[in-house]
Design an enzyme around this catalytic site. Structure first.
Site, PDB file in Angstrom:
ATOM      1  N   PHE A   1     -16.863 -62.821 -10.894  1.00 51.24           N
ATOM      2  CA  PHE A   1     -15.764 -61.290 -11.173  1.00 51.24           C
ATOM      3  C   PHE A   1     -15.513 -60.848 -12.870  1.00 51.24           C
ATOM      4  O   PHE A   1     -15.250 -62.014 -13.142  1.00 51.24           O
ATOM      5  CB  PHE A   1     -14.445 -61.329 -10.296  1.00 51.24           C
ATOM      6  CG  PHE A   1     -13.115 -60.354 -10.984  1.00 51.24           C
ATOM      7  CD1 PHE A   1     -13.767 -59.061  -9.816  1.00 51.24           C
ATOM      8  CD2 PHE A   1     -12.799 -59.938 -11.227  1.00 51.24           C
ATOM      9  CE1 PHE A   1     -12.427 -57.958  -9.708  1.00 51.24           C
ATOM     10  CE2 PHE A   1     -12.043 -59.180 -11.136  1.00 51.24           C
ATOM     11  CZ  PHE A   1     -11.923 -57.902 -10.415  1.00 51.24           C
TER      12      PHE A   1
ATOM     13  N   ASP B   1     -18.097 -65.616 -19.476  1.00 46.13           N
ATOM     14  CA  ASP B   1     -16.456 -65.043 -19.179  1.00 46.13           C
ATOM     15  C   ASP B   1     -15.232 -66.201 -19.522  1.00 46.13           C
ATOM     16  O   ASP B   1     -15.816 -66.452 -17.803  1.00 46.13           O
ATOM     17  CB  ASP B   1     -16.759 -64.126 -17.681  1.00 46.13           C
ATOM     18  CG  ASP B   1     -15.529 -63.047 -16.927  1.00 46.13           C
ATOM     19  OD1 ASP B   1     -14.523 -63.143 -18.043  1.00 46.13           O
ATOM     20  OD2 ASP B   1     -15.507 -61.921 -16.341  1.00 46.13           O
TER      21      ASP B   1
ATOM     22  N   LYS C   1      -6.220 -62.880 -19.555  1.00 45.81           N
ATOM     23  CA  LYS C   1      -5.154 -63.659 -19.034  1.00 45.81           C
ATOM     24  C   LYS C   1      -4.243 -64.297 -20.328  1.00 45.81           C
ATOM     25  O   LYS C   1      -3.145 -63.811 -20.089  1.00 45.81           O
ATOM     26  CB  LYS C   1      -5.604 -64.265 -17.852  1.00 45.81           C
ATOM     27  CG  LYS C   1      -6.147 -62.940 -16.857  1.00 45.81           C
ATOM     28  CD  LYS C   1      -6.620 -63.729 -15.527  1.00 45.81           C
ATOM     29  CE  LYS C   1      -6.911 -62.604 -14.616  1.00 45.81           C
ATOM     30  NZ  LYS C   1      -8.645 -61.775 -14.432  1.00 45.81           N
TER      31      LYS C   1
HETATM   32  C1  LIG Z   1      -9.176 -61.123 -14.227  1.00 48.14           C
HETATM   33  C2  LIG Z   1     -11.032 -61.641 -14.269  1.00 48.14           C
HETATM   34  C3  LIG Z   1     -11.196 -60.311 -14.936  1.00 48.14           C
HETATM   35  C4  LIG Z   1     -10.597 -58.957 -15.264  1.00 48.14           C
HETATM   36  O1  LIG Z   1      -9.755 -58.523 -16.407  1.00 48.14           O
HETATM   37  P1  LIG Z   1      -8.311 -57.508 -15.705  1.00 48.14           P
HETATM   38  O2  LIG Z   1      -7.543 -57.683 -17.448  1.00 48.14           O
HETATM   39  O3  LIG Z   1      -7.833 -57.690 -14.984  1.00 48.14           O
HETATM   40  O4  LIG Z   1      -9.224 -56.104 -16.241  1.00 48.14           O
HETATM   41  C5  LIG Z   1     -12.562 -60.168 -15.707  1.00 48.14           C
HETATM   42  N1  LIG Z   1     -13.180 -61.855 -15.574  1.00 48.14           N
HETATM   43  C6  LIG Z   1     -12.300 -62.373 -15.344  1.00 48.14           C
HETATM   44  C7  LIG Z   1     -13.372 -63.792 -14.884  1.00 48.14           C
HETATM   45  C8  LIG Z   1     -11.894 -62.208 -14.551  1.00 48.14           C
HETATM   46  O5  LIG Z   1     -10.420 -63.625 -13.723  1.00 48.14           O
END
Ligand SMILES: *Cc1c(COP(=O)(O)O)cnc(C)c1O
Length: 382
Positions: free
Chosen positions: A123, A210, A239
């Protein structure tokens, strides 16, 4: 708009690991606003930093120097081994910056169709580029045409990446989560990142991680790759960085740190004084209270408690965790557990239909960790 199936509760205030709803009921927060409120709700140091900065200067734009942003960038580089930072307002935007770095590198090298390898089950966000990078058909559905320039590999499968390397001369980067978050807290083989590092070095690809969810101490190190002995070229986070103040970052080193020039990328809000004041206070809290190590020991405590409490339970396929990313994988879908937990005044998430996901604050006490463990055990047994 109708983008979330919301639970019928509204929170009025928070303190540490607890939230109070508008009726005055108290909830134990096992989710921290999806891995965001790592240093606890209404953290006094972060609250003071935001209040002070709001009274001083909130925003000037990136047309001018921003000392608080430079300070935050220096601290993140010192923590990570990276050299340069681009600041955004979210995880998806941090990932957009990474995807653009891969493309600009490929285009400068004269590669026809610069391509990034992304993983099944991943994701990366909801913008067009990051939803394309995401390895989940449900996230794509209805938004075609997706972007070109991505190829997919199964997660935690080095042979699949090696096969792409042998056959696709357009690849410029690998983009991967060190632990699948939304994908269900899947923890890859301990050698996965270093094997990817090796392939990236052999082919002059960027290794881009990521760490939007895994970063900011959650797995027991500031970044999850720091459990290994390899460095990525690019790492994104968001986050937990602002404890609820929207801020994201794309960090890079070496060639990747020098790819952008003025005009290539930007953000009006990104890294403004208010967001950076909050993030600097988050780093102060993480450093002063040794919260990375704390996340590791709390995670071990909760996982072993869950394993002991659920041992032999035939609903449970596996309990696993990496620091304070914890999963109880069930043998069958049980999305109803989220509202059952809410009735028991505990906040959890169920991802992929059958995986209870816990992402509690790094500041929780042992007693709160034990309360969370006991409530999850009771929930699964009920
Ligand atoms: C939550 C998340 C995103 C997206 O972040 P947003 O602040 O909602 O755009 C991208 N990558 C990972 C691994 C995430 O957990």
């Amino acid at each position: 708009m109708n983008t979330y199936a919301r639970l019928p509760v509204a929170f009025a205030s928070g303190e540490g690991t607890y939230l109070l709803d508008t009726q005055g009921n108290r909830y134990l927060d096992g989710l921290s606003g999806i891995a965001v409120v790592g240093v606890g709700h209404a953290n006094p140091r972060v609250a003071d930093a935001i209040a002070q900065q709001a009274k001083t200067l909130t925003h000037t734009s990136n047309l001018y120097e921003i000392p608080l942003q430079e300070k935050l960038a220096d601290r993140l580089c010192a923590l990570s081994g990276m050299e340069k930072v681009f600041f955004s307002n979210s995880g998806a935007e941090a990932n957009e910056a990474a995807i653009k770095l891969a493309r600009i590198k490929g285009n400068r090298q004269g590669i026809k169709k610069p391509t990034t390898i992304v993983m099944d089950g991943s994701f990366h966000g909801r913008t067009m580029a990051t939803l394309t990078a995401t390895g989940n058909r449900k996230v794509h559905a209805g938004f075609e045409p997706l972007l070109s320039g991505f190829v997919r590999a199964p997660y935690d499968d080095i042979d699949a990446v090696a096969l792409i390397a042998a056959n696709n001369p357009d690849v410029v980067a690998v983009f991967v989560e060190p632990v699948l978050g939304e994908g269900g807290i899947h923890i890859p083989d301990a050698n996965y990142l270093s094997e990817l590092r090796k392939i990236c070095d052999e082919h002059n690809w960027l290794l881009m991680l990521d760490e939007v969810q895994t970063g900011n101490g959650r797995t027991g190190k500031y970044f999850a790759y720091q459990h290994t002995n390899c460095l990525p070229d690019v790492v994104t986070t968001a986050k937990g960085l602002g404890n609820g103040m929207p801020i994201g970052a794309c960090l890079a080193r070496g060639e990747a740190a020098e790819l952008f020039a003025p005009g290539n990328h930007g953000s009006t809000f990104g890294g403004n004084p208010l967001a950076c004041a909050a993030a600097n206070a988050v780093l102060d809290e993480i450093e002063e209270h040794n919260l990375c190590a704390r996340a590791e020991s709390l995670g071990e405590r909760i996982v072993s408690g869950l394993q002991a409490g659920l041992n032999g339970n035939n609903r449970v396929a596996e309990v696993r965790g990496h620091g304070l990313m914890i999963a109880v994988e069930l043998n069958e879908d049980a999305p109803e557990l989220v509202s059952q937990a809410l009735e028991q005044r505990v906040l959890i998430n169920v991802t992929q239909g059958n995986i209870i996901r816990l992402l509690p604050p790094l500041t929780m006490s042992d007693a709160e960790a034990d309360e969370l463990t006991a409530k999850i055990v009771a929930l699964v047994q009920s």
